[in-house]
Design an enzyme around this catalytic site. Structure first.
Site, PDB file in Angstrom:
ATOM      1  N   PHE A  22      64.398  33.710 117.749  1.00 31.04           N
ATOM      2  CA  PHE A  22      64.365  32.581 116.810  1.00 31.04           C
ATOM      3  C   PHE A  22      65.777  31.995 116.718  1.00 31.04           C
ATOM      4  O   PHE A  22      66.748  32.724 116.544  1.00 31.04           O
ATOM      5  CB  PHE A  22      63.926  33.099 115.430  1.00 31.04           C
ATOM      6  CG  PHE A  22      63.308  32.062 114.542  1.00 31.04           C
ATOM      7  CD1 PHE A  22      61.939  32.008 114.360  1.00 31.04           C
ATOM      8  CD2 PHE A  22      64.107  31.144 113.869  1.00 31.04           C
ATOM      9  CE1 PHE A  22      61.363  31.053 113.526  1.00 31.04           C
ATOM     10  CE2 PHE A  22      63.550  30.188 113.035  1.00 31.04           C
ATOM     11  CZ  PHE A  22      62.173  30.151 112.856  1.00 31.04           C
ATOM     12  N   CYS A  81      70.251  34.612 113.604  1.00 25.88           N
ATOM     13  CA  CYS A  81      70.667  33.486 112.776  1.00 25.88           C
ATOM     14  C   CYS A  81      69.506  33.078 111.877  1.00 25.88           C
ATOM     15  O   CYS A  81      68.417  32.776 112.370  1.00 25.88           O
ATOM     16  CB  CYS A  81      71.055  32.342 113.714  1.00 25.88           C
ATOM     17  SG  CYS A  81      71.451  30.850 112.849  1.00 25.88           S
ATOM     18  N   ILE A  83      68.557  30.310 109.119  1.00 25.34           N
ATOM     19  CA  ILE A  83      69.023  29.015 108.597  1.00 25.34           C
ATOM     20  C   ILE A  83      68.110  28.589 107.448  1.00 25.34           C
ATOM     21  O   ILE A  83      66.878  28.590 107.591  1.00 25.34           O
ATOM     22  CB  ILE A  83      69.017  27.943 109.708  1.00 25.34           C
ATOM     23  CG1 ILE A  83      69.925  28.398 110.870  1.00 25.34           C
ATOM     24  CG2 ILE A  83      69.502  26.595 109.162  1.00 25.34           C
ATOM     25  CD1 ILE A  83      69.906  27.465 112.077  1.00 25.34           C
ATOM     26  N   THR A  87      62.095  26.042 101.806  1.00 21.85           N
ATOM     27  CA  THR A  87      61.316  26.989 100.996  1.00 21.85           C
ATOM     28  C   THR A  87      62.091  28.287 100.774  1.00 21.85           C
ATOM     29  O   THR A  87      63.216  28.452 101.252  1.00 21.85           O
ATOM     30  CB  THR A  87      59.990  27.347 101.690  1.00 21.85           C
ATOM     31  OG1 THR A  87      60.297  28.144 102.848  1.00 21.85           O
ATOM     32  CG2 THR A  87      59.219  26.110 102.117  1.00 21.85           C
ATOM     33  N   HIS A  89      61.487  31.047 102.073  1.00 16.55           N
ATOM     34  CA  HIS A  89      61.381  31.894 103.268  1.00 16.55           C
ATOM     35  C   HIS A  89      62.738  32.470 103.701  1.00 16.55           C
ATOM     36  O   HIS A  89      62.856  33.645 104.055  1.00 16.55           O
ATOM     37  CB  HIS A  89      60.784  31.046 104.399  1.00 16.55           C
ATOM     38  CG  HIS A  89      60.271  31.845 105.545  1.00 16.55           C
ATOM     39  ND1 HIS A  89      59.164  32.650 105.461  1.00 16.55           N
ATOM     40  CD2 HIS A  89      60.718  31.969 106.820  1.00 16.55           C
ATOM     41  CE1 HIS A  89      58.950  33.232 106.622  1.00 16.55           C
ATOM     42  NE2 HIS A  89      59.885  32.841 107.465  1.00 16.55           N
ATOM     43  N   PHE A 114      76.785  43.926 111.914  1.00 20.88           N
ATOM     44  CA  PHE A 114      75.967  42.838 111.380  1.00 20.88           C
ATOM     45  C   PHE A 114      76.469  41.478 111.878  1.00 20.88           C
ATOM     46  O   PHE A 114      77.387  40.889 111.304  1.00 20.88           O
ATOM     47  CB  PHE A 114      76.003  42.915 109.848  1.00 20.88           C
ATOM     48  CG  PHE A 114      75.045  41.971 109.184  1.00 20.88           C
ATOM     49  CD1 PHE A 114      73.682  42.121 109.342  1.00 20.88           C
ATOM     50  CD2 PHE A 114      75.509  40.935 108.397  1.00 20.88           C
ATOM     51  CE1 PHE A 114      72.787  41.253 108.728  1.00 20.88           C
ATOM     52  CE2 PHE A 114      74.634  40.061 107.777  1.00 20.88           C
ATOM     53  CZ  PHE A 114      73.265  40.221 107.943  1.00 20.88           C
TER      54      PHE A 114
HETATM   55  N1  INI Z   1      63.696  34.276 111.987  1.00 25.29           N
HETATM   56  C1  INI Z   1      65.006  34.124 112.248  1.00 25.29           C
HETATM   57  O1  INI Z   1      65.568  34.930 113.020  1.00 25.29           O
HETATM   58  N2  INI Z   1      65.710  33.108 111.679  1.00 25.29           N
HETATM   59  C2  INI Z   1      65.141  32.217 110.828  1.00 25.29           C
HETATM   60  O2  INI Z   1      65.843  31.301 110.350  1.00 25.29           O
HETATM   61  C3  INI Z   1      63.774  32.364 110.531  1.00 25.29           C
HETATM   62  N3  INI Z   1      63.126  31.438 109.628  1.00 25.29           N
HETATM   63  O3  INI Z   1      63.820  30.675 108.957  1.00 25.29           O
HETATM   64  O4  INI Z   1      61.917  31.409 109.510  1.00 25.29           O
HETATM   65  C4  INI Z   1      63.039  33.425 111.135  1.00 25.29           C
HETATM   66  N4  INI Z   1      61.728  33.575 110.892  1.00 25.29           N
HETATM   67  C5  INI Z   1      60.880  34.388 111.739  1.00 25.29           C
HETATM   68  C6  INI Z   1      60.818  35.822 111.267  1.00 25.29           C
HETATM   69  O5  INI Z   1      62.047  36.489 111.498  1.00 25.29           O
HETATM   70  C7  INI Z   1      59.724  36.593 112.009  1.00 25.29           C
HETATM   71  O6  INI Z   1      59.995  36.634 113.380  1.00 25.29           O
HETATM   72  C8  INI Z   1      58.332  35.978 111.787  1.00 25.29           C
HETATM   73  O7  INI Z   1      58.074  35.814 110.428  1.00 25.29           O
HETATM   74  C9  INI Z   1      57.241  36.890 112.410  1.00 25.29           C
HETATM   75  O8  INI Z   1      57.239  38.171 111.810  1.00 25.29           O
END
Ligand code: INI
Length: 155
Positions: A22, A81, A83, A87, A89, A114
């Site tokens: 991601f 990362c 961001i 929301t 989240h 980290f």
């Molecule tokens: N994962 C990240 O690594 N960075 C993000 O900014 C992020 N946002 O913002 O949603 C993110 N979401 C995915 C999450 O880590 C999981 O992979 C997903 O929810 C599946 O379990």
């Protein structure tokens, strides 16, 4: 006075890098910075570096736990990362990521450096991934090298 402090070279070390897919355009630069430090400053052999890719920051603690539990690695460098969006989240992902990885470090006594950015926007992330605010992947790798050497002296 006895001072215990770590050197940065760790030529015998085995190091795992865990990176989230991601926001990969940011994370790829963090990996580049970490590898550069591990190899050039740490003198860690390429064969002793393992790169593990995971979907996102949420999945990083579980994989860090498996790696730490295996006993094969002297340190783990966690890169990703998160961001902020519109929301709640962001807070959930960032908090679980931090909490999970610090509990792995304490449970298995393997340093987890980290290198996960938690930023308000993409600009802040770019700044910390090899531009004007440095490269947090490189910084995380440096702290992993130092911790490997500190822990060796304490053992
Ligand atoms: N994962 C990240 O690594 N960075 C993000 O900014 C992020 N946002 O913002 O949603 C993110 N979401 C995915 C999450 O880590 C999981 O992979 C997903 O929810 C599946 O379990």
């Amino acid at each position: 006075m006895k001072v215990i402090e770590g050197l940065m070279a760790a030529p015998e070390a085995n190091v795992a890098i865990v990176v989230a897919r991601f926001n990969s355009f940011i994370n790829d630069s963090l990996v580049g910075g970490a590898l550069d430090v591990l190899k050039r400053q740490g003198q860690v052999a390429e064969d002793n570096i393992t790169l593990v890719k995971v979907p996102g920051a949420m999945e990083m603690p579980l994989v860090c736990k498996k790696l730490a539990k295996s006993g094969k690695y002297d340190a783990i460098v966690a890169l990703g990362c998160v961001i902020r969006g519109g929301t709640y989240h962001f807070d959930l992902v960032a908090n679980e990521n931090t909490k999970g990885m610090s509990s792995v470090m304490m449970e298995f006594e393997v340093p987890v450096a980290f290198g996960v950015l938690t930023t308000e926007n993409i600009e802040q992330a770019i700044e910390r991934a090899g531009t004007k605010a440095g490269n947090k992947g490189a910084e995380a790798a440096l702290s992993a090298l130092e911790m490997i050497n500190v822990l060796q002296q304490l053992d």
